[in-house]
Design an enzyme around this catalytic site. Structure first.
Site, short mmCIF file in Angstrom:
data_model
loop_
_atom_site.label_atom_id
_atom_site.label_comp_id
_atom_site.label_asym_id
_atom_site.label_seq_id
_atom_site.Cartn_x
_atom_site.Cartn_y
_atom_site.Cartn_z
N GLY A 1 7.01 0.96 10.49
CA GLY A 1 6.82 1.85 11.04
C GLY A 1 8.13 2.67 10.91
O GLY A 1 8.47 3.85 10.96
N LYS B 1 0.77 -0.95 0.11
CA LYS B 1 0.39 -0.33 0.39
C LYS B 1 1.41 1.37 -0.11
O LYS B 1 0.30 2.24 -0.08
CB LYS B 1 -1.02 0.03 1.00
CG LYS B 1 -0.40 0.34 2.60
CD LYS B 1 -1.55 1.01 3.65
CE LYS B 1 -0.84 1.27 4.49
NZ LYS B 1 -1.01 0.53 6.17
N GLU C 1 7.50 -6.07 8.42
CA GLU C 1 5.95 -5.42 6.71
C GLU C 1 6.71 -3.90 6.29
O GLU C 1 5.65 -3.04 6.41
CB GLU C 1 5.02 -5.58 7.54
CG GLU C 1 4.31 -6.57 7.12
CD GLU C 1 3.46 -6.92 8.03
OE1 GLU C 1 2.59 -5.76 8.58
OE2 GLU C 1 2.49 -8.09 8.59
N PRO C 2 8.31 -3.52 6.33
CA PRO C 2 8.40 -2.40 6.14
C PRO C 2 7.70 -1.86 4.60
O PRO C 2 8.29 -2.00 3.53
CB PRO C 2 10.04 -2.32 5.94
CG PRO C 2 10.04 -3.29 5.02
CD PRO C 2 9.21 -4.45 6.15
N GLY C 3 7.39 -0.39 4.73
CA GLY C 3 7.16 0.22 3.90
C GLY C 3 7.35 1.52 3.35
O GLY C 3 8.64 2.04 2.29
N ARG C 4 7.46 2.25 4.21
CA ARG C 4 8.65 4.21 3.92
C ARG C 4 9.58 3.70 4.26
O ARG C 4 9.51 4.44 2.88
CB ARG C 4 7.40 4.46 5.44
CG ARG C 4 7.98 5.90 5.07
CD ARG C 4 8.08 6.80 6.94
NE ARG C 4 6.71 6.21 7.33
CZ ARG C 4 5.62 7.64 6.45
NH1 ARG C 4 5.72 8.12 5.80
NH2 ARG C 4 4.24 7.37 7.22
N TYR D 1 3.40 6.33 0.66
CA TYR D 1 1.94 6.67 0.23
C TYR D 1 1.69 8.58 -0.20
O TYR D 1 1.08 9.79 0.24
CB TYR D 1 1.49 7.29 2.11
CG TYR D 1 1.66 6.18 3.23
CD1 TYR D 1 0.81 4.82 2.72
CD2 TYR D 1 2.72 6.49 3.84
CE1 TYR D 1 1.24 4.18 3.29
CE2 TYR D 1 3.77 4.66 4.72
CZ TYR D 1 2.40 3.73 3.90
OH TYR D 1 2.84 2.25 4.99
N ASP E 1 -10.08 23.20 -5.77
CA ASP E 1 -10.60 23.83 -4.46
C ASP E 1 -9.19 24.48 -4.20
O ASP E 1 -8.64 24.31 -3.89
CB ASP E 1 -11.03 22.19 -4.14
CG ASP E 1 -11.27 22.29 -2.39
OD1 ASP E 1 -11.52 23.47 -2.07
OD2 ASP E 1 -10.94 20.96 -1.80
N SER F 1 3.06 4.30 11.50
CA SER F 1 4.19 4.48 11.12
C SER F 1 4.82 5.84 10.94
O SER F 1 4.55 6.63 11.32
CB SER F 1 3.00 4.41 9.04
OG SER F 1 4.20 4.59 7.92
N HIS G 1 1.72 -3.71 14.84
CA HIS G 1 2.39 -2.10 14.26
C HIS G 1 2.88 -1.65 14.95
O HIS G 1 1.40 -1.09 15.11
CB HIS G 1 1.70 -1.47 12.74
CG HIS G 1 2.13 -1.19 11.71
ND1 HIS G 1 2.20 0.04 12.22
CD2 HIS G 1 2.95 -1.72 10.42
CE1 HIS G 1 3.65 0.84 11.32
NE2 HIS G 1 3.46 -0.34 9.82
N ASP H 1 -0.46 11.97 5.28
CA ASP H 1 0.82 11.25 5.48
C ASP H 1 1.71 12.55 6.92
O ASP H 1 2.72 12.15 6.69
CB ASP H 1 1.19 10.76 4.84
CG ASP H 1 3.02 9.67 5.83
OD1 ASP H 1 2.63 9.03 6.52
OD2 ASP H 1 4.12 9.55 4.91
C1 LIG Z 1 0.44 0.09 6.51
C2 LIG Z 1 1.04 -0.95 7.03
C3 LIG Z 1 2.57 -0.88 6.98
C4 LIG Z 1 3.44 -0.20 6.67
O1 LIG Z 1 3.63 1.07 7.20
P1 LIG Z 1 5.50 1.77 7.35
O2 LIG Z 1 4.93 2.69 8.09
O3 LIG Z 1 5.69 2.11 5.68
O4 LIG Z 1 6.43 0.78 7.44
C5 LIG Z 1 2.81 -2.47 7.63
N1 LIG Z 1 1.67 -3.72 7.85
C6 LIG Z 1 0.66 -2.54 7.78
C7 LIG Z 1 0.23 -4.02 8.40
C8 LIG Z 1 0.23 -1.57 7.75
O5 LIG Z 1 -1.20 -1.52 7.64
#
Ligand SMILES: *Cc1c(COP(=O)(O)O)cnc(C)c1O
Length: 411
Positions: A253, A83, A286-289, A387, A359, A215, A212, A330
């Site tokens: 996070g 995501k 589960e790293p995203g950022r 994000y 807008d 973030s 989690h 974000d």
């Molecule tokens: C959004 C999310 C992540 C990613 O989080 P980051 O802060 O971007 O690393 C990981 N796991 C779950 C379940 C999330 O909802």
């Protein structure tokens, strides 16, 4: 990993191999004040017809971050949270490097499977899933999902009885995160045993625990508290006579840079303390950022200008309904700068920058110092990978998906 080097593996990866990847020498960037502007200039030089907002996505950054993760958190497999930025080149590069994936919906699972990722490398990490999505997971064999309610156990039993579950725990308070997730997700301490019992009664396997901490967490001690709570849940399951748990998912996070190394030190220490006697437990994150944020730089084009005395007002072709939605969603703090090199002795003006929609909420910065700019100039926004594009809209006919992403590889 496929191929003889990380670079090769990434360049031939599905999601990347059909994209034109612009090679870029970092020493060229030294001519510029900053490497990000250098990348954007290189993209423009190679694509002189580009006249609308675009991104430079540096794959080399993802490779570097992947190896930094492997060094600092050797025992934790990263499962990228789709995501955060679902760009196919991002997904393909991470898959080629050996990452797994955290998907939260049918579409995210489809996107990752389309790149040849195995179903068992996916964790369906949305604690509350629509039934059709869960049935799709059953169909394609994605058999690990999170839960934090009794209703979810019943739903999983109905729609995907072979699915194994991870009990999502609420992260400890006080993480000082940019985006808190604990108000919506995660079992409270007193809900752990009832939720384990619910799965036990239903005959659904609980394979482990996830959490989690929020973030962009700033107080890294929360990882220690969360890992301690996870161990308590492992012990509670054993006390209920459930089969031994085998997965610990420490969530996301993370922010790249020195904070990441500090987080890794806390996590390694807490894992040794609380899971040292369970060496067979597979630890995933589960790293995203962490992977996405710094890998993308946005260039937005000045499409309009108004002068009101000393004040300058500009319109650009991306805004709060586009990828700069991250300002609201974000808490991104924009600090744009002109792509053009500063001229000696250049004055600045108090400036407002608006997005392109009608807008008035679509305002990017106000009271912000910028040198005099003209229509056709570019503004650079750093660290725009997390994000951003994924949550933009088509409002007013300005489609976020029209913002082109140029893939580059700096070396
Ligand atoms: C959004 C999310 C992540 C990613 O989080 P980051 O802060 O971007 O690393 C990981 N796991 C779950 C379940 C999330 O909802």
């Amino acid at each position: 990993m496929v191929g003889s080097s990380p670079l090769q593996a990434v360049l031939v990866a599905p999601g990347v191999k059909d994209t034109k990847v612009l090679a870029f020498e970092r020493r060229d960037a030294l001519k510029d004040k900053d490497a990000a502007s250098g990348l954007l200039r290189a993209v423009l030089a190679a694509n002189p017809a580009q006249r609308t907002a675009f991104y430079a996505f540096d794959l080399a950054r993802v490779v570097d971050l992947y190896w930094a993760w492997r060094r600092a958190l050797a025992g934790v497999r990263p499962c990228y949270a789709v995501k955060c930025n679902p760009d196919p080149a991002m997904l393909g590069a991470l898959a080629a490097l050996g990452a797994g994936f955290d998907c939260a919906s049918r579409t995210e699972i489809e996107a990752v499977l389309a790149l040849g990722v195995r179903p068992r490398d996916i964790v369906y990490a949305n604690p509350c899933k629509p039934e059709p999505h869960l049935e799709y997971a059953a169909e394609v064999g994605v058999n690990l999902a999170t839960y934090d309610s009794e209703e979810e156990v019943a739903k999983v039993k109905r729609c995907h009885p072979n699915c194994e579950l991870l009990l999502r725990l609420k992260g400890p308070d006080g993480g000082d995160a940019r985006v808190d997730l604990g108000t919506k997700y995660g079992a409270h301490a007193d809900e752990v045993v009832p939720l384990l019992r619910a799965a036990q009664r239903a005959g659904v396997t609980v394979a482990g625990v996830s959490f989690h901490v929020g973030s962009g967490a700033n107080n890294l001690a929360v990882y220690r508290g969360a890992i301690e709570a996870a161990r308590a849940a492992f012990d509670a399951a054993a006390a209920l006579g459930m089969p031994p748990m085998r997965v610990l998912d420490i969530g996301g996070g993370f922010v790249s840079g020195p904070t990441f190394d500090e987080a890794a030190a806390v996590i390694n220490d807490a894992l040794a303390q609380h899971f040292g006697d369970l060496p067979c437990v597979e630890v995933i994150g589960e790293p995203g950022r962490y992977f996405a944020e710094t890998a993308f730089t946005l260039a937005a084009r000045v499409i309009g200008k108004r002068t009101r005395g000393e004040v300058r007002e500009y319109w650009i072709d991306d805004g709060l309904y586009g990828s700069l939605n991250c300002i609201i969603m974000d808490h991104y703090v924009p600090t744009p700068r002109p792509l053009a090199a500063p001229r000696p002795g250049e004055k600045t003006h108090t400036s407002t920058v608006f997005g392109p929609t009608c807008d008035s909420l679509d305002t990017v910065v106000t009271g912000y110092q910028l040198p005099e700019m003209s229509v056709g100039d570019w503004l650079v926004f750093d660290n725009m990978g997390a994000y951003t594009t994924g949550a933009g809209s088509n409002f007013n006919g300005f489609a976020t998906s029209d913002i082109k992403i140029y893939v580059v590889y700096s070396s």
